[in-house]
Design an enzyme around this catalytic site. Sequence first.
Site, PDB file in Angstrom:
ATOM      1  N   LYS A  11       0.851  -1.210   0.000  1.00 46.18           N
ATOM      2  CA  LYS A  11       0.000   0.000   0.000  1.00 46.18           C
ATOM      3  C   LYS A  11       0.886   1.259   0.000  1.00 46.18           C
ATOM      4  O   LYS A  11       1.964   1.235  -0.591  1.00 46.18           O
ATOM      5  CB  LYS A  11      -0.958  -0.043   1.197  1.00 46.18           C
ATOM      6  CG  LYS A  11      -1.752  -1.360   1.229  1.00 46.18           C
ATOM      7  CD  LYS A  11      -2.913  -1.360   2.162  1.00 46.18           C
ATOM      8  CE  LYS A  11      -3.616  -2.708   2.089  1.00 46.18           C
ATOM      9  NZ  LYS A  11      -4.804  -2.791   2.919  1.00 46.18           N
ATOM     10  N   GLU A 169     -11.277 -10.080  -0.715  1.00 41.32           N
ATOM     11  CA  GLU A 169     -10.885  -9.296   0.448  1.00 41.32           C
ATOM     12  C   GLU A 169     -12.122  -8.605   1.016  1.00 41.32           C
ATOM     13  O   GLU A 169     -12.508  -7.536   0.528  1.00 41.32           O
ATOM     14  CB  GLU A 169      -9.854  -8.238   0.055  1.00 41.32           C
ATOM     15  CG  GLU A 169      -8.599  -8.807  -0.569  1.00 41.32           C
ATOM     16  CD  GLU A 169      -7.430  -7.830  -0.480  1.00 41.32           C
ATOM     17  OE1 GLU A 169      -6.462  -8.168   0.178  1.00 41.32           O
ATOM     18  OE2 GLU A 169      -7.517  -6.732  -1.038  1.00 41.32           O
ATOM     19  N   SER A 215      -6.463  -8.800   7.048  1.00 39.32           N
ATOM     20  CA  SER A 215      -5.856  -9.090   8.356  1.00 39.32           C
ATOM     21  C   SER A 215      -5.260 -10.490   8.439  1.00 39.32           C
ATOM     22  O   SER A 215      -5.371 -11.161   9.468  1.00 39.32           O
ATOM     23  CB  SER A 215      -6.873  -8.858   9.481  1.00 39.32           C
ATOM     24  OG  SER A 215      -7.287  -7.500   9.504  1.00 39.32           O
TER      25      SER A 215
END
Length: 253
Positions: A11, A169, A215
């Site tokens: 990211k 996701e 996560s």
Amino acid sequence: MRKPFVAGNWKMNTDSQSSVNLAGGIASGSSEVAGRGVDIAVFPPFVYLPSVIKALNMANIAVGAQDVYFEQNGAFTGEISVSMLKDVGCTYALCGHSERRHVIGETDELINKKVAAAISGGLLPVLCVGELLEERKASQTNEVVTRQVQNGLAGLSVEKVSAVTIAYEPVWAIGTGLTATPEQAQQAHELVRKLLAEMYDDQLAEEIRILYGGSVKPENAAELMRQQDVDGSLVGGASLKTDDFLAIIQAAL
Ligand code: 13P
């Protein structure tokens, strides 16, 4: 058999030094397994792609971009094309990551153009799909994921779609510490695989890899990836820590 695939989406994190350090640490820590038992990829910020590729030093680790634009070149200020990414040595590009859908505002239509352009130009797209918390609460998960897969792959032939990896996701699990249970992940992955069989054929559905993201950590990676239709992970936060990412790679074996 689908080979496991573990990918790290960095990211908007790292800097010129830490990106190189992270890449070097992943390369040396995974040299025994990279490309053999498990495929590995990292997705650094655009500006660090060349230095990360250099730091990986021919290790069997692929590099991808976090996004790509569908036009080939021209007056598209701020965008990066497929050929530019190929030019610096990228293999993959994420398309439709949830942060691009929900923070930047990308639509299924735009994402579809990106997926199509990536494949045509020889990049392997990772099409990201997943429902928001309110959509899950309203029992709309299947509907949302189905729409995102159908629209994301619209107009693509079976040959082209074989270049795609799907990443499921769930948005409520991204960066929140909440993880889908292995059962929730398996259900969504099975849905996607069945959908691919309906849209294309059984062989394609059996071959395409579907990664789970949200996560993923060393503690939960093995159980998630043990699910029948979970073929690997797309890791955010934990991919920024060399030891955690290496542990997740080990968990995929
Ligand atoms: P986290 O692993 O930080 O939840 O991020 C997941 C993700 O969005 C990977 O693309």
